[in-house]
Design a protein around this motif. Sequence first.
Motif, PDB file in Angstrom:
ATOM      1  N   TYR A  43      25.512  -3.147  82.867  1.00 25.84           N
ATOM      2  CA  TYR A  43      25.387  -3.851  81.595  1.00 25.84           C
ATOM      3  C   TYR A  43      26.369  -5.019  81.534  1.00 25.84           C
ATOM      4  N   THR A  44      27.535  -4.848  82.131  1.00 22.23           N
ATOM      5  CA  THR A  44      28.526  -5.924  82.144  1.00 22.23           C
ATOM      6  C   THR A  44      27.947  -7.182  82.766  1.00 22.23           C
ATOM      7  N   ALA A  45      27.287  -7.037  83.914  1.00 25.29           N
ATOM      8  CA  ALA A  45      26.702  -8.191  84.591  1.00 25.29           C
ATOM      9  C   ALA A  45      25.542  -8.770  83.785  1.00 25.29           C
ATOM     10  N   ALA A  46      24.737  -7.905  83.164  1.00 19.48           N
ATOM     11  CA  ALA A  46      23.612  -8.388  82.374  1.00 19.48           C
ATOM     12  C   ALA A  46      24.085  -9.172  81.154  1.00 19.48           C
ATOM     13  N   PHE A  47      25.101  -8.679  80.464  1.00 23.96           N
ATOM     14  CA  PHE A  47      25.630  -9.420  79.316  1.00 23.96           C
ATOM     15  C   PHE A  47      26.254 -10.740  79.749  1.00 23.96           C
ATOM     16  N   ALA A  48      26.886 -10.750  80.905  1.00 27.41           N
ATOM     17  CA  ALA A  48      27.503 -11.986  81.408  1.00 27.41           C
ATOM     18  C   ALA A  48      26.445 -13.065  81.623  1.00 27.41           C
ATOM     19  N   HIS A  49      25.232 -12.669  81.961  1.00 29.62           N
ATOM     20  CA  HIS A  49      24.134 -13.626  82.126  1.00 29.62           C
ATOM     21  C   HIS A  49      23.915 -14.423  80.846  1.00 29.62           C
ATOM     22  N   GLY A 100      26.291 -15.114  78.722  1.00 34.50           N
ATOM     23  CA  GLY A 100      27.549 -15.737  78.324  1.00 34.50           C
ATOM     24  C   GLY A 100      28.531 -14.793  77.664  1.00 34.50           C
ATOM     25  N   VAL A 101      28.165 -13.517  77.520  1.00 28.81           N
ATOM     26  CA  VAL A 101      29.089 -12.522  76.962  1.00 28.81           C
ATOM     27  C   VAL A 101      29.839 -11.898  78.140  1.00 28.81           C
ATOM     28  N   ARG A 102      30.986 -12.439  78.464  1.00 25.60           N
ATOM     29  CA  ARG A 102      31.705 -12.027  79.679  1.00 25.60           C
ATOM     30  C   ARG A 102      32.709 -10.908  79.430  1.00 25.60           C
ATOM     31  N   ASP A 160      30.988  -7.813  71.028  1.00 26.05           N
ATOM     32  CA  ASP A 160      31.552  -8.952  71.754  1.00 26.05           C
ATOM     33  C   ASP A 160      32.966  -9.241  71.248  1.00 26.05           C
ATOM     34  N   PRO A 161      33.679 -10.188  71.839  1.00 25.76           N
ATOM     35  CA  PRO A 161      35.065 -10.459  71.415  1.00 25.76           C
ATOM     36  C   PRO A 161      35.215 -10.853  69.949  1.00 25.76           C
ATOM     37  N   ASP A 162      34.123 -11.337  69.334  1.00 29.59           N
ATOM     38  CA  ASP A 162      34.173 -11.696  67.914  1.00 29.59           C
ATOM     39  C   ASP A 162      33.882 -10.504  67.003  1.00 29.59           C
ATOM     40  N   GLY A 163      33.642  -9.325  67.600  1.00 27.78           N
ATOM     41  CA  GLY A 163      33.367  -8.132  66.802  1.00 27.78           C
ATOM     42  C   GLY A 163      31.922  -7.954  66.420  1.00 27.78           C
ATOM     43  N   ARG A 164      31.034  -8.762  66.975  1.00 30.99           N
ATOM     44  CA  ARG A 164      29.609  -8.672  66.659  1.00 30.99           C
ATOM     45  C   ARG A 164      28.959  -7.617  67.559  1.00 30.99           C
TER      46      ARG A 164
END
Length: 240
Positions: free
Chosen positions: A167-173, A175-177, A216-220
């Motif tokens: 999932y980490t790699a998929a989210f990075a696609h 832009g959620v790194r 995500d880092p913004d809490g969303r």
Amino acid sequence: MSLPRQPGQALWARIETLLAEEIGTGQIVSGDRLPTEPALMQRFGVSRATVRQALASLERRGLIHAEQGRGTFVGPRRLSYALSERTRFSRNLIEQGFEPSGRLLFERVVPAGPVVGDRLAIPEWQSVSHRHGIGEADGVPIELADVYVPLDRFPGWAEVKARHTTYTAAFAHYGVRDYRRLSTRIEARMPTQEEAALLDQPRTSPVFVMTRVDADPDGRPILYGHALWCADRVTFEIGG
């Protein structure tokens, strides 16, 4: 006892079946030490090689595990699963010497509905990707998971996830790194017959029910998960 031969089934397979039934019905419970190889040889009237083949097959199925200098015990080698703000399934397993893998049982697009919508902070009518699958450690099932991802934020999720193992790699696609665990809740109950079958565990063994939200880092919120974990195979460690 002496095992009579049956056409089409090897002696070691009959021993495996008998021991698996005793484990499944609770005659031998998780954590119990199995009799020694000589004791099993005497019980079934077979050679050491036959006993070892039966035990090796049971271990591959995750029903037993061997501990150096102590013997063979019911249940697989227990995974210590760390829970923190940045919990990652594959990394947790790899760091302990387990090979992570999984089986996707189905994936579909559905309306979020009230529960998923609330967890992901989206309208009930909005579409989400619902993935249902089994997480494994060294090929042994440890979790039966349902994962929901909002499609307005991650369009084409099924195709993207199919190209990425984690999932980490998929989210990075998208832009959620980085993402973090927003909430985790754990309860315990007994599995249904279907759940026990999918997890390849006895119905007499409990499961942990974990619900989680990742953000995500913004809490969303970006992911809501609901998973059953084999209590005999996993110990959770709560960290920061």
